[in-house]
Design a protein around this motif. Structure first.
Motif, PDB file in Angstrom:
ATOM      1  N   LYS A   1       0.438   9.722  -3.960  1.00 14.38           N
ATOM      2  CA  LYS A   1      -0.182  11.045  -3.747  1.00 14.38           C
ATOM      3  C   LYS A   1      -0.195  11.611  -2.742  1.00 14.38           C
ATOM      4  N   ILE A   2       0.234  13.220  -2.921  1.00 17.83           N
ATOM      5  CA  ILE A   2       0.044  14.082  -2.384  1.00 17.83           C
ATOM      6  C   ILE A   2      -0.827  14.609  -1.706  1.00 17.83           C
ATOM      7  N   PRO A   3      -0.713  14.797   0.196  1.00 15.08           N
ATOM      8  CA  PRO A   3      -1.343  15.224   0.511  1.00 15.08           C
ATOM      9  C   PRO A   3      -1.967  17.452  -0.337  1.00 15.08           C
ATOM     10  N   GLY A   4      -2.652  17.859  -0.372  1.00 15.02           N
ATOM     11  CA  GLY A   4      -2.771  18.872  -0.567  1.00 15.02           C
ATOM     12  C   GLY A   4      -1.944  18.848  -2.495  1.00 15.02           C
ATOM     13  N   LEU A   5      -2.096  18.381  -2.706  1.00 19.25           N
ATOM     14  CA  LEU A   5      -1.938  18.242  -4.484  1.00 19.25           C
ATOM     15  C   LEU A   5      -3.162  17.957  -5.022  1.00 19.25           C
ATOM     16  N   ALA A   6      -4.003  18.787  -5.725  1.00 20.84           N
ATOM     17  CA  ALA A   6      -4.930  18.136  -6.356  1.00 20.84           C
ATOM     18  C   ALA A   6      -4.838  16.626  -7.295  1.00 20.84           C
ATOM     19  N   ARG A   7      -6.045  16.186  -7.657  1.00 25.57           N
ATOM     20  CA  ARG A   7      -5.314  15.086  -8.238  1.00 25.57           C
ATOM     21  C   ARG A   7      -5.737  15.180  -9.779  1.00 25.57           C
TER      22      ARG A   7
ATOM     23  N   TYR B   1       0.915  -1.069  -0.215  1.00 23.14           N
ATOM     24  CA  TYR B   1      -0.168  -0.148   0.130  1.00 23.14           C
ATOM     25  C   TYR B   1       0.765   1.274   0.185  1.00 23.14           C
ATOM     26  N   ALA B   2       1.703   1.243   1.341  1.00 26.44           N
ATOM     27  CA  ALA B   2       2.579   2.376   0.949  1.00 26.44           C
ATOM     28  C   ALA B   2       3.406   2.369  -0.139  1.00 26.44           C
ATOM     29  N   GLU B   3       4.050   1.681  -1.086  1.00 28.27           N
ATOM     30  CA  GLU B   3       4.349   2.278  -2.303  1.00 28.27           C
ATOM     31  C   GLU B   3       3.369   2.637  -3.303  1.00 28.27           C
ATOM     32  N   ARG B   4       2.478   2.471  -3.256  1.00 21.22           N
ATOM     33  CA  ARG B   4       1.507   2.961  -4.553  1.00 21.22           C
ATOM     34  C   ARG B   4       0.896   4.613  -3.642  1.00 21.22           C
ATOM     35  N   GLU B   5       1.077   4.363  -1.981  1.00 27.97           N
ATOM     36  CA  GLU B   5       0.490   6.512  -1.331  1.00 27.97           C
ATOM     37  C   GLU B   5       1.432   6.526  -1.896  1.00 27.97           C
ATOM     38  N   VAL B   6       2.267   6.834  -2.553  1.00 24.92           N
ATOM     39  CA  VAL B   6       3.872   7.617  -2.266  1.00 24.92           C
ATOM     40  C   VAL B   6       3.446   8.834  -3.433  1.00 24.92           C
TER      41      VAL B   6
END
Ligand code: CAA
Length: 703
Positions: free
Chosen positions: A281-287, A274-279
């Motif tokens: 996604k940056i909090p605060g950066l629009a998708r 999961y962590a390797e996929r989570e990296v």
């Protein structure tokens, strides 16, 4: 809930279609859908054969990994796969993309397998700390030779369609569309009057040689997969396939699977999945921020780092302009790149013409002006702030508007570097690890003014060049090297307290680190860290023992492997590390001079001191916002620093110990060791005292 399994009957052939984006992972809904469908088909006399296919980019990519955390809901894998295998009419799997784990296991429950030429069959369960648990350990050795089956399951390396055909895993391969090909295959079966061919009814292939093979594999796994549970459990399950009947073997597989799924090893490896996929996604950066286009990369510096980065780019078919100050440097750099590729050609992992194609994508130049066409320029020169600033001023003058300027610094202040340009929004840190063409990690350092789309572009580039990109903010050493500092400090201090370098390294290696830190210094060059410390002397502790062993080795020119000696000697043709009595005596003399008590720390103390110091620094990084998530730190350490994946990374490991244990350990060291270093990070203290964990804290932060 949306159905993920449907079927249609075409002239006597039922086509069962799985549709569960993005990767057709086999979750409860899919299992329930397959159960319902195969029961429904049982009663339909016009159905003469069944084709099982998937839509989307791939066949089933395995079990739904998330379900291992919650427990497998009904209907279970065995029930569904048995229903498929029990079908009275032949069932043909139509495989495209990557059939992984449970995906391969479904195909083994089918009676025949047709694959698209680009399909691959893999059993990556060991990388998740589990074993194939849907009958794979019992059916695979009945479908292919025992040795091939063991190899697939122990290495996790997928078999391409052609190889799968040779191994007997598939019956036919098609270059054309997979579903029509599988329907054609099914029709032929019907015409021939061929019935179901159930894998479970076959004998294990190669059972006579099993004893010797399994003993050899057991010995190999004990050596190469130290501290791991799943590899030996896998061999036990395969042994059951050889010695017991199918149903008894299945029970052994189930009971081993149940134990493994909840063990720390599997939880750690799932955490990293999961962590390797989570990296990304940056909090605060629009998708929806679009990355900038990168069609050409410029690289400044053709040394080990620059050359390695150039290889990463051209391996992904991105053309590179490689600039250096002298013709001699450029020629040396290009020769090294060619030599590296040549080695792959000799090993058979690369074709000679591929090597030439890749080399042809590199345009060498002595002129900075040649970088004007690059969309991204990566500076990879010596780690010196003044030099890097000079280069960035020059890049600012030649780079086209919108070009991204990356620096491959491992420690320096990127805000200062960005400040010499008129475009700090385009400047970013791209910290590759040596050798860059091999190492998985790319630390992406977002400086104070780096634009969001530049961060997104860097993450996209990481994916393109098959690296794991992790975003960090600016501080000395970012995530990785900053946490290495206290870890190495304790290792160095332990050798002054009477542990030998070999004792320190072997304690860390026994625990699971790929290489002890002192041996790492020897490999990288003891002088590298030493020179950085000299530059930062005014910021470092006034403790005369602080990294003193490294300083002493450098004073003597014993700077590691390149000098033939460092913490160890590297004599003989093999250049294996051997203890150096002179170094041990040197350390003892210095300890006497500095009046350092000889505690002779044992392996447990060495491990705790090094790891707790690292974890504590990680907690500081989280508080300071340098690392965005505890799990990002875990990805950095497992992808870039040889931290054992089966322990999940330093922060996950701390959670498995319990933060109270780590906190109390630090307080105990505060009493017995140098208190200036043993100050618990406020976040660690808070979480430990409230009975929380880094994982819980992270979940609350990202709510
Ligand atoms: N379960 C749940 N989710 C999965 C998944 C799985 N098996 N495989 C992929 N996903 C999810 C990812 O988490 C990701 O989700 P987000 O977009 O929310 O981040 C999404 O699917 C896309 O995955 P990737 O980003 O990895 O996509 P990719 O195209 O780069 O790679 C892939 C595709 C090769 C299939 C890769 O996802 C992969 O290797 N998946 C794991 C496969 C695996 O390990 N299967 C074995 C499972 S264990 C098993 O099957 C045991 C058994 O015996 C029953």
């Amino acid at each position: 809930m949306r159905e993920s399994v449907s079927y249609a009957i075409h002239d006597g052939i039922a086509v069962v279609t799985i549709d569960s984006p993005p990767v057709n992972a086999m979750d409860q809904t899919m299992r329930a859908g397959l159960k319902k469908t195969f029961i429904a088909l049982r009663g339909q006399s016009e159905v003469k054969a069944i084709v099982l296919a998937c839509v989307g980019k791939t066949f089933v990519a395995g079990a739904d990994i998330k379900e291992f955390d919650t427990g497998i809901a009904e209907p279970g894998y065995h029930e569904v796969l048995r229903l498929i295998e029990d079908s009275a009419v032949p069932v043909v799997a139509a495989v495209h993309g990557t059939a992984l784990g449970g995906g391969v296991e479904i195909t083994l429950a089918c009676h025949y397998r047709v694959a698209h030429a680009g399909a691959r069959f893999g059993l990556p369960e060991l990388s998740l700390g589990i074993i194939p648990g849907a009958g794979g350990t019992q059916r695979l050795p009945r479908a292919v030779a025992l040795e091939v089956a063991l190899d697939m399951m122990l290495t996790g390396k997928p078999l391409a369609a052609g190889k799968a055909l040779e191994a007997g895993l598939v019956d036919a391969v098609t270059e054309g569309e997979i579903v029509p090909a599988a329907i054609g295959f099914a029709r032929e079966l019907v015409q021939k009057g061929a019935g179901p061919r159930r894998t479970r009814e076959q004998a294990v292939k190669g059972a006579a040689q099993a004893g010797e093979l399994l003993t050899a594999k057991r010995a190999q796994m004990a050596k190469t997969m130290r501290n791991r549970l799943a590899p030996l459990a896998l061999i036990d399950a395969v042994q059951a396939a050889v010695t017991l009947d199918f149903d008894q073997g299945l029970q052994v597989e189930s009971s081993l699977s149940a134990q493994l799924e909840q063990a720390t090893e599997a939880r750690a490896l799932r955490h990293l999945f999961y962590a390797e996929r989570e990296v990304r996604k940056i909090p605060g950066l629009a998708r929806d921020i679009a990355p900038r286009a990168v069609a050409r990369v410029g690289i400044v510096g053709s040394g080990t780092m620059g050359g390695g980065i150039a290889m990463c780019c051209v391996n992904a078919a991105i053309p590179v302009t490689l600039v250096d100050a002298t013709q001699q440097n450029l020629e040396r750099g290009l020769a090294t790149i060619r030599k590296n590729y040549q080695r792959s050609v000799e090993r058979g992992s690369l074709k000679a013409e591929q090597m030439e194609q890749r080399l042809a994508l590199i345009t060498p130049s002595l002129d900075f002006g040649a970088l004007a066409q690059a969309d991204l320029i990566i500076e990879a020169v010596f780690e010196n702030l003044t030099l890097k600033k000079e280069i960035f001023a020059k890049l600012d003058a030649v780079a086209k508007p919108g070009a991204i300027l990356g620096t491959n610094t491992s420690t320096l202040d990127i805000d200062e570097i960005a400040a010499v340009t008129r475009r700090p929004q385009d400047v970013i840190g791209l910290h590759f690890f040596s050798p860059a063409n091999v190492m998985q990690l790319l630390e992406i350092v977002q400086a104070g003014r780096t634009a969001p789309d530049v961060v997104v572009t860097a993450l996209e580039l990481a994916k393109r060049i098959k690296k794991t990109g992790v975003v960090a903010k600016v501080c000395y050493g970012f995530i990785g090297n900053r946490m290495m500092d206290p870890y190495g400090r304790e290792a160095e201090r332990c050798v002054l307290e009477g542990a030998t370098p070999a004792e320190v390294d072997s304690a860390l290696e026994q625990w699971g680190m790929a290489m002890g830190i002192l041996a790492v210094y020897d490999m990288a060059g003891v002088d590298i860290g030493h020179l950085t410390r000299l530059e930062r002397a005014h910021l470092l502790p006034k403790d005369p023992s602080f990294y003193r062993p490294s300083a002493m080795l450098c004073e003597r020119g014993w700077i590691g492997q390149k000098a033939g000696r460092g913490y160890y000697r590297y004599d003989g043709a093999e250049r294996n590390r051997t203890p150096d009595p002179e170094v041990i005596a040197m350390l003892a003399d210095e300890a006497r001079r500095l009046d350092i008590p000889q505690r002779h720390p044992d392996a447990t103390e060495i491990q705790q001191r090094c790891l707790y110091a690292m974890i504590n620094e990680g907690a500081l990084l989280l508080e300071e916002g340098i690392a965005l998530r505890a799990s990002d730190i875990d990805v950095v350490y497992t992808a870039g620093y040889g931290f054992p994946r089966y322990r999940g990374g330093p922060m996950f490991y701390a959670d498995t110990l319990g933060l109270k244990t780590v906190y109390e350990g630090i307080l105990a060291f505060q009493k017995t060791l140098d208190p200036q270093y043993w100050q618990p990070a406020p976040l660690l203290k808070k979480l430990a005292l409230s009975g929380s964990s880094f994982a819980q804290w992270q979940a609350e932060q990202t709510k």
